[in-house]
Design a protein around this motif. Sequence first.
Motif, PDB file in Angstrom:
ATOM      1  N   LEU A  34       0.828  -1.209   0.000  1.00  0.00           N
ATOM      2  CA  LEU A  34       0.000   0.000   0.000  1.00  0.00           C
ATOM      3  C   LEU A  34       0.861   1.258   0.000  1.00  0.00           C
ATOM      4  O   LEU A  34       0.563   2.238  -0.699  1.00  0.00           O
ATOM      5  N   VAL A  35       1.932   1.234   0.796  1.00  0.00           N
ATOM      6  CA  VAL A  35       2.837   2.392   0.854  1.00  0.00           C
ATOM      7  C   VAL A  35       3.476   2.638  -0.513  1.00  0.00           C
ATOM      8  O   VAL A  35       3.568   3.781  -0.985  1.00  0.00           O
ATOM      9  N   LEU A  36       3.905   1.570  -1.163  1.00  0.00           N
ATOM     10  CA  LEU A  36       4.537   1.700  -2.480  1.00  0.00           C
ATOM     11  C   LEU A  36       3.548   2.236  -3.513  1.00  0.00           C
ATOM     12  O   LEU A  36       3.891   3.097  -4.337  1.00  0.00           O
ATOM     13  N   VAL A  37       2.321   1.734  -3.466  1.00  0.00           N
ATOM     14  CA  VAL A  37       1.295   2.210  -4.395  1.00  0.00           C
ATOM     15  C   VAL A  37       1.004   3.682  -4.174  1.00  0.00           C
ATOM     16  O   VAL A  37       0.894   4.472  -5.122  1.00  0.00           O
ATOM     17  N   MET A  38       0.886   4.078  -2.896  1.00  0.00           N
ATOM     18  CA  MET A  38       0.636   5.485  -2.570  1.00  0.00           C
ATOM     19  C   MET A  38       1.791   6.365  -3.032  1.00  0.00           C
ATOM     20  O   MET A  38       1.575   7.467  -3.554  1.00  0.00           O
ATOM     21  N   ALA A  39       3.022   5.882  -2.843  1.00  0.00           N
ATOM     22  CA  ALA A  39       4.189   6.651  -3.262  1.00  0.00           C
ATOM     23  C   ALA A  39       4.191   6.861  -4.779  1.00  0.00           C
ATOM     24  O   ALA A  39       4.480   7.956  -5.273  1.00  0.00           O
ATOM     25  N   LEU A  40       3.839   5.806  -5.518  1.00  0.00           N
ATOM     26  CA  LEU A  40       3.772   5.917  -6.978  1.00  0.00           C
ATOM     27  C   LEU A  40       2.696   6.896  -7.409  1.00  0.00           C
ATOM     28  O   LEU A  40       2.891   7.696  -8.338  1.00  0.00           O
ATOM     29  N   LEU A  41       1.548   6.844  -6.728  1.00  0.00           N
ATOM     30  CA  LEU A  41       0.461   7.769  -7.051  1.00  0.00           C
ATOM     31  C   LEU A  41       0.862   9.209  -6.792  1.00  0.00           C
ATOM     32  O   LEU A  41       0.577  10.111  -7.595  1.00  0.00           O
ATOM     33  N   VAL A  42       1.534   9.438  -5.672  1.00  0.00           N
ATOM     34  CA  VAL A  42       1.996  10.790  -5.334  1.00  0.00           C
ATOM     35  C   VAL A  42       2.991  11.291  -6.381  1.00  0.00           C
ATOM     36  O   VAL A  42       2.929  12.442  -6.830  1.00  0.00           O
ATOM     37  N   MET A  43       3.915  10.407  -6.777  1.00  0.00           N
ATOM     38  CA  MET A  43       4.908  10.783  -7.790  1.00  0.00           C
ATOM     39  C   MET A  43       4.247  11.126  -9.117  1.00  0.00           C
ATOM     40  O   MET A  43       4.625  12.101  -9.783  1.00  0.00           O
ATOM     41  N   LEU A  44       3.247  10.352  -9.509  1.00  0.00           N
ATOM     42  CA  LEU A  44       2.526  10.624 -10.750  1.00  0.00           C
ATOM     43  C   LEU A  44       1.778  11.951 -10.682  1.00  0.00           C
ATOM     44  O   LEU A  44       1.765  12.721 -11.645  1.00  0.00           O
ATOM     45  N   LEU A  45       1.149  12.191  -9.536  1.00  0.00           N
ATOM     46  CA  LEU A  45       0.412  13.450  -9.360  1.00  0.00           C
ATOM     47  C   LEU A  45       1.342  14.651  -9.424  1.00  0.00           C
ATOM     48  O   LEU A  45       1.037  15.666 -10.058  1.00  0.00           O
ATOM     49  N   LYS A  47       4.261  14.750 -10.918  1.00  0.00           N
ATOM     50  CA  LYS A  47       4.767  14.876 -12.279  1.00  0.00           C
ATOM     51  C   LYS A  47       3.730  15.533 -13.182  1.00  0.00           C
ATOM     52  O   LYS A  47       4.061  16.416 -13.992  1.00  0.00           O
ATOM     53  N   ASN A  48       2.466  15.116 -13.041  1.00  0.00           N
ATOM     54  CA  ASN A  48       1.395  15.716 -13.846  1.00  0.00           C
ATOM     55  C   ASN A  48       1.228  17.191 -13.512  1.00  0.00           C
ATOM     56  O   ASN A  48       1.001  18.024 -14.405  1.00  0.00           O
ATOM     57  N   GLU A  49       1.359  17.508 -12.220  1.00  0.00           N
ATOM     58  CA  GLU A  49       1.239  18.907 -11.796  1.00  0.00           C
ATOM     59  C   GLU A  49       2.368  19.743 -12.381  1.00  0.00           C
ATOM     60  O   GLU A  49       2.150  20.869 -12.846  1.00  0.00           O
ATOM     61  N   LYS A  53       2.038  22.811 -15.006  1.00  0.00           N
ATOM     62  CA  LYS A  53       2.630  24.105 -14.677  1.00  0.00           C
ATOM     63  C   LYS A  53       3.594  24.542 -15.778  1.00  0.00           C
ATOM     64  O   LYS A  53       3.652  25.721 -16.144  1.00  0.00           O
ATOM     65  N   HIS A  54       4.338  23.573 -16.304  1.00  0.00           N
ATOM     66  CA  HIS A  54       5.290  23.852 -17.375  1.00  0.00           C
ATOM     67  C   HIS A  54       4.547  24.381 -18.610  1.00  0.00           C
ATOM     68  O   HIS A  54       4.972  25.368 -19.234  1.00  0.00           O
ATOM     69  N   GLN A  55       3.433  23.732 -18.970  1.00  0.00           N
ATOM     70  CA  GLN A  55       2.652  24.147 -20.127  1.00  0.00           C
ATOM     71  C   GLN A  55       2.060  25.545 -19.935  1.00  0.00           C
ATOM     72  O   GLN A  55       2.018  26.359 -20.875  1.00  0.00           O
ATOM     73  N   GLN A  56       1.589  25.830 -18.715  1.00  0.00           N
ATOM     74  CA  GLN A  56       1.026  27.150 -18.423  1.00  0.00           C
ATOM     75  C   GLN A  56       2.080  28.238 -18.569  1.00  0.00           C
ATOM     76  O   GLN A  56       1.825  29.312 -19.125  1.00  0.00           O
ATOM     77  N   LEU A  57       3.295  27.955 -18.093  1.00  0.00           N
ATOM     78  CA  LEU A  57       4.388  28.926 -18.196  1.00  0.00           C
ATOM     79  C   LEU A  57       4.784  29.135 -19.652  1.00  0.00           C
ATOM     80  O   LEU A  57       5.051  30.267 -20.078  1.00  0.00           O
ATOM     81  N   GLN A  58       4.828  28.049 -20.416  1.00  0.00           N
ATOM     82  CA  GLN A  58       5.143  28.162 -21.845  1.00  0.00           C
ATOM     83  C   GLN A  58       4.159  29.101 -22.536  1.00  0.00           C
ATOM     84  O   GLN A  58       4.550  29.946 -23.342  1.00  0.00           O
ATOM     85  N   SER A  59       2.891  28.927 -22.208  1.00  0.00           N
ATOM     86  CA  SER A  59       1.845  29.753 -22.801  1.00  0.00           C
ATOM     87  C   SER A  59       2.014  31.218 -22.416  1.00  0.00           C
ATOM     88  O   SER A  59       1.825  32.122 -23.238  1.00  0.00           O
ATOM     89  N   GLN A  60       2.374  31.469 -21.156  1.00  0.00           N
ATOM     90  CA  GLN A  60       2.550  32.844 -20.681  1.00  0.00           C
ATOM     91  C   GLN A  60       3.791  33.510 -21.281  1.00  0.00           C
ATOM     92  O   GLN A  60       3.808  34.721 -21.494  1.00  0.00           O
ATOM     93  N   PHE A  61       4.823  32.722 -21.566  1.00  0.00           N
ATOM     94  CA  PHE A  61       6.047  33.281 -22.142  1.00  0.00           C
ATOM     95  C   PHE A  61       5.946  33.486 -23.655  1.00  0.00           C
ATOM     96  O   PHE A  61       6.683  34.298 -24.222  1.00  0.00           O
TER      97      PHE A  61
END
Length: 345
Positions: A34-45, A47-49, A53-61
Amino acid sequence: MHSYPTTYLFLQAQANVNPKFFYIAIAFTTALILVLVMALLVMLLLKNEANLKHQQLQSQFKDWLVGIILEETDEHHQSFDVPENIRQLLKKRFAKRVLLQELKGLKYSLSGQPGQNLEKVYRQLDLQLLSSKNLRSKKWHLKARGIQEVAAMNHTELIEDITLLTNNKNPGIRMEAQIALVLLQQYKGLHFFENLVYPLTEWHQIKLLQLLANQPIPSEEVITKWLLSSNASVVQFTLKLIGEQHASHFQNEVISCLSHKSEIVRKQAIICLGEIPSAPAASALKFLYAHETDKELQMTILAELIKTGTATDVPFLLELQQTQDADIKLAIDKALSYLQEQVVS
């Protein structure tokens, strides 16, 4: 004494183990999963965040950078207007890294004044500090990224730092460093040849030749020095360069390389003579054929005789037809056919 089978003893021992032990083991394993699954989910979240954020900054620049690219400036114009919203964004390191990636990507496809404008922004915002930090990183991919940034943005102040990386044990780092020096200094950037420890790969040689394709060949002194290098791949690269630029005035130096101890150098010298055809080149290839024992090199000589040979070389090929090797005989017949056609025409 009674002798019990091993299996019986194992089952007996298992029966004496407290059942609670198994429940605890199962609970621990489940919790760990369960801990490993939660850690993977957190890492994915995360990374997606970060990607969002990267795409939003690209658009603003984007609009701001387009304006800078299109702005007409002169050599005295060293700074550009930075809108307040951009200034606020650039207070955070992540935004600076995104902007630096955008500048690098745009610079690869731009030259002239638009490219110079991007270089000025790079310096105006002190983004070279990020590149310098990447160069000093212990992580190879960050170090390689820093090298790319410096080369793309023409930041010549860090040439000495990059030169030190041309013999790095990591192939990715040293290749990026070598490419960067050529991007920044053209032929002068190949000064790392003098102390090169590792061999240049075939792919890397092609990349360097592409970068120098529109540059005139350097001085005879430099070429001669490279041909005498103790690093066989440097000699190989130099022969490719002579061949690509059809620099026939290096013919004697190329012929000298036919006796090089390295097979890759001898092969490249053979190919090079095919690119600078002449009677002396054909004579040198025929002489080498008589002393060369490597079949692949013999095949290469026959292939290059098609380019540099003439009707006077037909008798030599006719003598070679007595060979029992099917591959060699086929190569001889091909060369003969071509040269005899040349006589008829």
